[in-house]
Design a protein around this motif. Structure first.
Motif, PDB file in Angstrom:
ATOM      1  N   THR A   1      26.201  25.022  33.825  1.00  0.00           N
ATOM      2  CA  THR A   1      26.489  23.691  34.340  1.00  0.00           C
ATOM      3  C   THR A   1      27.806  23.206  33.755  1.00  0.00           C
ATOM      4  O   THR A   1      28.387  23.846  32.882  1.00  0.00           O
ATOM      5  CB  THR A   1      25.335  22.715  34.010  1.00  0.00           C
ATOM      6  OG1 THR A   1      25.496  21.519  34.768  1.00  0.00           O
ATOM      7  CG2 THR A   1      25.270  22.385  32.524  1.00  0.00           C
ATOM      8  N   CYS A   2      28.289  22.084  34.252  1.00  0.00           N
ATOM      9  CA  CYS A   2      29.545  21.529  33.737  1.00  0.00           C
ATOM     10  C   CYS A   2      29.349  20.951  32.341  1.00  0.00           C
ATOM     11  O   CYS A   2      28.250  20.586  31.945  1.00  0.00           O
ATOM     12  CB  CYS A   2      30.068  20.445  34.678  1.00  0.00           C
ATOM     13  SG  CYS A   2      30.615  21.094  36.263  1.00  0.00           S
ATOM     14  N   TRP A   3      30.436  20.863  31.608  1.00  0.00           N
ATOM     15  CA  TRP A   3      30.444  20.349  30.241  1.00  0.00           C
ATOM     16  C   TRP A   3      31.571  19.354  30.098  1.00  0.00           C
ATOM     17  O   TRP A   3      32.606  19.545  30.741  1.00  0.00           O
ATOM     18  CB  TRP A   3      30.643  21.520  29.269  1.00  0.00           C
ATOM     19  CG  TRP A   3      30.775  21.104  27.845  1.00  0.00           C
ATOM     20  CD1 TRP A   3      31.927  20.882  27.164  1.00  0.00           C
ATOM     21  CD2 TRP A   3      29.709  20.842  26.943  1.00  0.00           C
ATOM     22  NE1 TRP A   3      31.648  20.509  25.888  1.00  0.00           N
ATOM     23  CE2 TRP A   3      30.288  20.467  25.727  1.00  0.00           C
ATOM     24  CE3 TRP A   3      28.315  20.860  27.038  1.00  0.00           C
ATOM     25  CZ2 TRP A   3      29.525  20.132  24.618  1.00  0.00           C
ATOM     26  CZ3 TRP A   3      27.572  20.539  25.928  1.00  0.00           C
ATOM     27  CH2 TRP A   3      28.184  20.182  24.735  1.00  0.00           C
ATOM     28  N   PRO A   4      31.460  18.329  29.331  1.00  0.00           N
ATOM     29  CA  PRO A   4      30.310  17.905  28.538  1.00  0.00           C
ATOM     30  C   PRO A   4      29.248  17.224  29.396  1.00  0.00           C
ATOM     31  O   PRO A   4      29.532  16.754  30.498  1.00  0.00           O
ATOM     32  CB  PRO A   4      30.891  16.952  27.510  1.00  0.00           C
ATOM     33  CG  PRO A   4      32.140  16.421  28.120  1.00  0.00           C
ATOM     34  CD  PRO A   4      32.636  17.495  29.058  1.00  0.00           C
ATOM     35  N   PHE A   5      28.023  17.169  28.880  1.00  0.00           N
ATOM     36  CA  PHE A   5      26.899  16.646  29.647  1.00  0.00           C
ATOM     37  C   PHE A   5      27.083  15.189  30.059  1.00  0.00           C
ATOM     38  O   PHE A   5      26.659  14.787  31.125  1.00  0.00           O
ATOM     39  CB  PHE A   5      25.596  16.770  28.853  1.00  0.00           C
ATOM     40  CG  PHE A   5      25.083  18.178  28.779  1.00  0.00           C
ATOM     41  CD1 PHE A   5      24.676  18.852  29.915  1.00  0.00           C
ATOM     42  CD2 PHE A   5      24.996  18.822  27.566  1.00  0.00           C
ATOM     43  CE1 PHE A   5      24.204  20.151  29.851  1.00  0.00           C
ATOM     44  CE2 PHE A   5      24.521  20.126  27.484  1.00  0.00           C
ATOM     45  CZ  PHE A   5      24.131  20.785  28.630  1.00  0.00           C
TER      46      PHE A   5
ATOM     47  N   ALA B   1      10.501  20.427  31.782  1.00  0.00           N
ATOM     48  CA  ALA B   1      11.540  20.540  32.811  1.00  0.00           C
ATOM     49  C   ALA B   1      11.150  21.568  33.868  1.00  0.00           C
ATOM     50  O   ALA B   1      10.580  22.610  33.549  1.00  0.00           O
ATOM     51  CB  ALA B   1      12.864  20.933  32.181  1.00  0.00           C
ATOM     52  N   SER B   2      11.458  21.255  35.118  1.00  0.00           N
ATOM     53  CA  SER B   2      11.193  22.167  36.224  1.00  0.00           C
ATOM     54  C   SER B   2      12.193  21.877  37.333  1.00  0.00           C
ATOM     55  O   SER B   2      12.526  20.715  37.589  1.00  0.00           O
ATOM     56  CB  SER B   2       9.761  21.956  36.734  1.00  0.00           C
ATOM     57  OG  SER B   2       9.502  22.796  37.828  1.00  0.00           O
ATOM     58  N   ALA B   3      12.658  22.926  37.994  1.00  0.00           N
ATOM     59  CA  ALA B   3      13.581  22.759  39.123  1.00  0.00           C
ATOM     60  C   ALA B   3      13.419  23.929  40.078  1.00  0.00           C
ATOM     61  O   ALA B   3      13.187  25.060  39.655  1.00  0.00           O
ATOM     62  CB  ALA B   3      15.031  22.679  38.636  1.00  0.00           C
ATOM     63  N   ILE B   4      13.544  23.641  41.357  1.00  0.00           N
ATOM     64  CA  ILE B   4      13.509  24.671  42.387  1.00  0.00           C
ATOM     65  C   ILE B   4      14.941  25.128  42.629  1.00  0.00           C
ATOM     66  O   ILE B   4      15.834  24.313  42.835  1.00  0.00           O
ATOM     67  CB  ILE B   4      12.897  24.136  43.700  1.00  0.00           C
ATOM     68  CG1 ILE B   4      11.454  23.678  43.464  1.00  0.00           C
ATOM     69  CG2 ILE B   4      12.974  25.184  44.796  1.00  0.00           C
ATOM     70  CD1 ILE B   4      10.497  24.770  43.073  1.00  0.00           C
ATOM     71  N   VAL B   5      15.136  26.446  42.611  1.00  0.00           N
ATOM     72  CA  VAL B   5      16.460  27.043  42.797  1.00  0.00           C
ATOM     73  C   VAL B   5      16.651  27.411  44.259  1.00  0.00           C
ATOM     74  O   VAL B   5      15.755  27.972  44.890  1.00  0.00           O
ATOM     75  CB  VAL B   5      16.613  28.313  41.930  1.00  0.00           C
ATOM     76  CG1 VAL B   5      17.974  28.962  42.151  1.00  0.00           C
ATOM     77  CG2 VAL B   5      16.386  27.985  40.467  1.00  0.00           C
TER      78      VAL B   5
ATOM     79  N   THR C   1      22.101  15.927  37.244  1.00  0.00           N
ATOM     80  CA  THR C   1      20.851  15.873  38.011  1.00  0.00           C
ATOM     81  C   THR C   1      19.963  17.043  37.604  1.00  0.00           C
ATOM     82  O   THR C   1      19.249  16.965  36.625  1.00  0.00           O
ATOM     83  CB  THR C   1      21.116  15.868  39.538  1.00  0.00           C
ATOM     84  OG1 THR C   1      21.938  16.991  39.893  1.00  0.00           O
ATOM     85  CG2 THR C   1      21.791  14.592  39.991  1.00  0.00           C
ATOM     86  N   HIS C   2      20.022  18.130  38.313  1.00  0.00           N
ATOM     87  CA  HIS C   2      19.049  19.212  38.184  1.00  0.00           C
ATOM     88  C   HIS C   2      19.125  20.006  36.895  1.00  0.00           C
ATOM     89  O   HIS C   2      18.116  20.564  36.463  1.00  0.00           O
ATOM     90  CB  HIS C   2      19.164  20.146  39.394  1.00  0.00           C
ATOM     91  CG  HIS C   2      19.087  19.386  40.676  1.00  0.00           C
ATOM     92  ND1 HIS C   2      17.949  18.743  41.081  1.00  0.00           N
ATOM     93  CD2 HIS C   2      20.022  19.124  41.603  1.00  0.00           C
ATOM     94  CE1 HIS C   2      18.182  18.128  42.234  1.00  0.00           C
ATOM     95  NE2 HIS C   2      19.436  18.343  42.559  1.00  0.00           N
ATOM     96  N   PHE C   3      20.297  20.095  36.272  1.00  0.00           N
ATOM     97  CA  PHE C   3      20.382  20.798  34.994  1.00  0.00           C
ATOM     98  C   PHE C   3      20.660  19.839  33.839  1.00  0.00           C
ATOM     99  O   PHE C   3      21.102  20.254  32.771  1.00  0.00           O
ATOM    100  CB  PHE C   3      21.437  21.904  35.039  1.00  0.00           C
ATOM    101  CG  PHE C   3      20.900  23.239  35.489  1.00  0.00           C
ATOM    102  CD1 PHE C   3      19.579  23.397  35.907  1.00  0.00           C
ATOM    103  CD2 PHE C   3      21.713  24.349  35.495  1.00  0.00           C
ATOM    104  CE1 PHE C   3      19.094  24.627  36.326  1.00  0.00           C
ATOM    105  CE2 PHE C   3      21.230  25.592  35.909  1.00  0.00           C
ATOM    106  CZ  PHE C   3      19.923  25.736  36.325  1.00  0.00           C
ATOM    107  N   ARG C   4      20.337  18.586  34.032  1.00  0.00           N
ATOM    108  CA  ARG C   4      20.467  17.615  32.945  1.00  0.00           C
ATOM    109  C   ARG C   4      19.609  18.051  31.750  1.00  0.00           C
ATOM    110  O   ARG C   4      19.943  17.824  30.607  1.00  0.00           O
ATOM    111  CB  ARG C   4      20.043  16.236  33.426  1.00  0.00           C
ATOM    112  CG  ARG C   4      20.107  15.179  32.369  1.00  0.00           C
ATOM    113  CD  ARG C   4      19.644  13.831  32.822  1.00  0.00           C
ATOM    114  NE  ARG C   4      19.198  13.835  34.194  1.00  0.00           N
ATOM    115  CZ  ARG C   4      19.153  12.777  34.975  1.00  0.00           C
ATOM    116  NH1 ARG C   4      19.530  11.620  34.515  1.00  0.00           N
ATOM    117  NH2 ARG C   4      18.724  12.854  36.209  1.00  0.00           N
ATOM    118  N   PHE C   5      18.479  18.718  32.031  1.00  0.00           N
ATOM    119  CA  PHE C   5      17.567  19.130  30.969  1.00  0.00           C
ATOM    120  C   PHE C   5      18.144  20.208  30.045  1.00  0.00           C
ATOM    121  O   PHE C   5      17.625  20.418  28.943  1.00  0.00           O
ATOM    122  CB  PHE C   5      16.230  19.609  31.546  1.00  0.00           C
ATOM    123  CG  PHE C   5      16.274  20.931  32.270  1.00  0.00           C
ATOM    124  CD1 PHE C   5      16.161  22.124  31.582  1.00  0.00           C
ATOM    125  CD2 PHE C   5      16.418  20.974  33.653  1.00  0.00           C
ATOM    126  CE1 PHE C   5      16.188  23.336  32.248  1.00  0.00           C
ATOM    127  CE2 PHE C   5      16.433  22.189  34.333  1.00  0.00           C
ATOM    128  CZ  PHE C   5      16.327  23.372  33.619  1.00  0.00           C
TER     129      PHE C   5
END
Length: 189
Positions: free
Chosen positions: A164-168, A70-74, A110-114
């Protein structure tokens, strides 16, 4: 004739809904490519580089969890527009690697699905746009109400929170948030 129109109308609606969902994911994917390029230029030049001319934000860090690929630009800030393109750094928190808690937030789909695949003990690597590099170890997670995060802004430790929001797998937004907490283990350039 009416029997033919009904299945065609349903098929058209289905294609439109699928296209709308695919568009959101395609936009997130393309944005990360443009953000990656802007981030790499920021690290190389030491300047704040906007990913596209009309952007109201810029890349401030890269998060990686290598175990799961996993990788994401903040991005700087958590406005609705910024979060549409990537995780955001919450303004009232420190930068990664500084004393206190750096908090990054993103959408769960999306970005924090991981985050659903990050395990306690995993190493989370953060590279800032100034080239400084930090490794954190995930040490706890919790599901909390949005207004009761349990994050202590006065901590004297070096900490990272990914939220992130919950639940996934929810389709609509709700009051709960997933909070992954990590503690700094190493620093580098």
């Amino acid at each position: 004739m009416p029997r033919l129109i009904s299945p065609l109308a349903l098929a058209l609606i289905g294609v439109l809904l699928f296209g709308d969902g695919a568009y959101i994911h395609a936009k997130a994917w393309l944005a990360q490519l443009l953000l990656e390029r802007a981030f790499d230029r920021s690290v190389a030049t030491g300047e704040m580089i906007r990913p596209w001319s009309w952007a109201d934000t810029w890349p401030v860090a890269r998060i990686e969890v290598r175990r799961i690929g996993a990788s994401a630009i903040v991005l700087e800030g958590t406005s609705g527009q910024a979060l549409a393109f990537g995780p955001g750094h919450i303004h009232q928190t420190v930068d990664a690697g500084e004393r206190g808690i750096a908090v990054y937030a993103a959408h769960r789909d999306t970005h924090f699905r991981f985050l659903r695949n990050v395990a306690i003990g995993d190493v989370i690597e953060v590279t800032r746009s100034d080239g400084k590099y930090f490794r954190y170890r995930a040490d706890s997670s919790a599901v909390v109400r949005f207004d009761e995060s349990g994050i202590d802004p006065a901590t004297q430790n070096f900490e990272l929170v990914l939220a992130t929001c919950w639940p996934f797998d929810a389709v609509t937004s709700g009051p709960e948030r997933y909070v992954l907490h990590a503690t700094l283990i190493t620093t580098g350039e």
